[in-house]
Design a protein around this motif. Structure first.
Motif, short mmCIF file in Angstrom:
data_model
loop_
_atom_site.label_atom_id
_atom_site.label_comp_id
_atom_site.label_asym_id
_atom_site.label_seq_id
_atom_site.Cartn_x
_atom_site.Cartn_y
_atom_site.Cartn_z
N PRO A 204 -13.01 -5.13 9.60
CA PRO A 204 -13.46 -5.58 8.27
C PRO A 204 -14.99 -5.58 8.12
CG PRO A 204 -11.80 -7.05 9.15
CD PRO A 204 -12.19 -6.14 10.26
N ARG A 284 -9.22 -4.23 -0.42
CA ARG A 284 -8.22 -5.12 0.18
C ARG A 284 -8.50 -5.42 1.64
NH1 ARG A 284 -2.62 -2.43 -2.22
NH2 ARG A 284 -3.15 -2.64 -4.41
N TRP A 285 -9.20 -4.52 2.32
CA TRP A 285 -9.39 -4.73 3.76
C TRP A 285 -10.85 -4.67 4.21
CZ3 TRP A 285 -11.79 -0.42 5.56
CH2 TRP A 285 -11.57 0.77 4.86
N SER A 286 -11.74 -4.25 3.31
CA SER A 286 -13.14 -4.13 3.72
C SER A 286 -13.93 -5.36 3.26
CB SER A 286 -13.74 -2.85 3.11
OG SER A 286 -15.08 -2.74 3.49
#
Length: 290
Positions: A204, A284-286
């Motif tokens: 992330p 959504r994930w970074s």
């Protein structure tokens, strides 16, 4: 500090070269090519306005679908492979071990090769009697017709273009160095192992670098022409006939500039859509620091 009088123009003078360059070498050619795509525009002869006929013609052209299909397949293999490979190298080289500078240099050097030089070198390596087949035969394996078999040619292209990932590796290396050590220390106290730290902290935190490298790889995959032109020429049996080669042949071999301009605009739209979709999914994930 507030500027007054004639000094107000000073900041604009500093950015003026970029503005002139952008207008002359980006905005004007792009607008001009959009205008060209509305014409039956050959290298010689009259130019006739035909509206969207070039676009309609393109969607009825089987070669367009073949070139787009090959390019998407190439991008689907190349992008995850090149991003994963450069990230793996960056993780290994982020360790403070003896001689790491030598490895950084060794992995970055192929990036300095031009596409033509890269194609020539890999042409020798991947030839039917080349270096790679020599090692395969030495190990008891069957030689592979890398450049003359339609089933292997795509992998030959991927292998060749994966070789120059030094720039991506450096971007990942820089991102890894900027991950705060306190996060790893806190995770260690909580009992997290190396894989959990990598998945929950490292990925992330270096998310923006992953997004950047992925987008650059997508663009590079769609623009790939130098290596394919010099290594396979789009063959064998059009197995590596990429979209950029389709545009190139329409423009410079057939002299159909209006049609080639419409091809280029469809490529721009395809890359733009893929980039926007990936940017949206990456939220959504970074982790983006504000």
């Amino acid at each position: 500090m507030r500027l007054s009088g004639r000094h107000r123009i000073v900041p604009y003078l500093f950015i003026a070269p970029w503005i002139v360059g952008f207008l002359a070498f980006t905005l004007f050619p792009a607008t001009f090519s959009l205008w060209m795509s509305m014409f039956d525009w050959g290298i010689v002869g009259d130019r006739t306005f035909i509206g969207f006929d070039n676009y309609i013609r393109m969607f009825g052209d089987d070669t367009f679908y073949l070139a787009m299909s090959n390019t998407v397949r190439y991008a689907l293999i190349l992008v995850p492979l090149s991003v994963g490979l450069s990230l793996g190298l960056a993780v290994l080289l982020s360790r403070d071990v003896r001689g790491v500078g030598l490895f950084k240099t060794a992995f970055y050097l192929p990036t300095l090769l031009t596409g033509v030089a890269l194609a020539i070198v890999w042409g020798w390596i991947l030839a039917d009697r080349g270096v790679l087949n020599f090692f395969i035969a030495s190990l008891g394996g069957e030689p592979v017709r890398w450049l003359t078999d339609p089933g292997s040619a795509m992998w030959a292209m991927v292998l060749t273009t994966c070789f120059g990932q030094g720039a991506q590796m450096l971007i990942f290396l820089s991102a890894l160095k900027n991950v705060p050590a306190e996060l790893y220390e806190a995770a260690t106290i909580d009992g997290a192992g190396p894989f959990r730290k990598f998945g929950r902290i490292t990925l992330p935190m270096i998310g923006p670098a992953i997004v950047f490298n992925t987008i650059i790889s997508i663009i590079a995959a769609f623009q790939q022409i130098t290596v394919v032109l010099n290594l396979t020429g789009g063959g064998p049996d059009k197995a590596t006939y990429f979209y950029s080669l389709f545009v190139y042949e329409n423009a410079f071999r057939r002299g159909d500039l209006g049609y080639a301009a419409s091809n280029a605009w469809i490529m721009l739209i395809a890359v733009l859509v893929l980039t926007l979709v990936f940017l949206r999914l990456s939220r959504r994930w970074s982790y983006y620091e504000v």
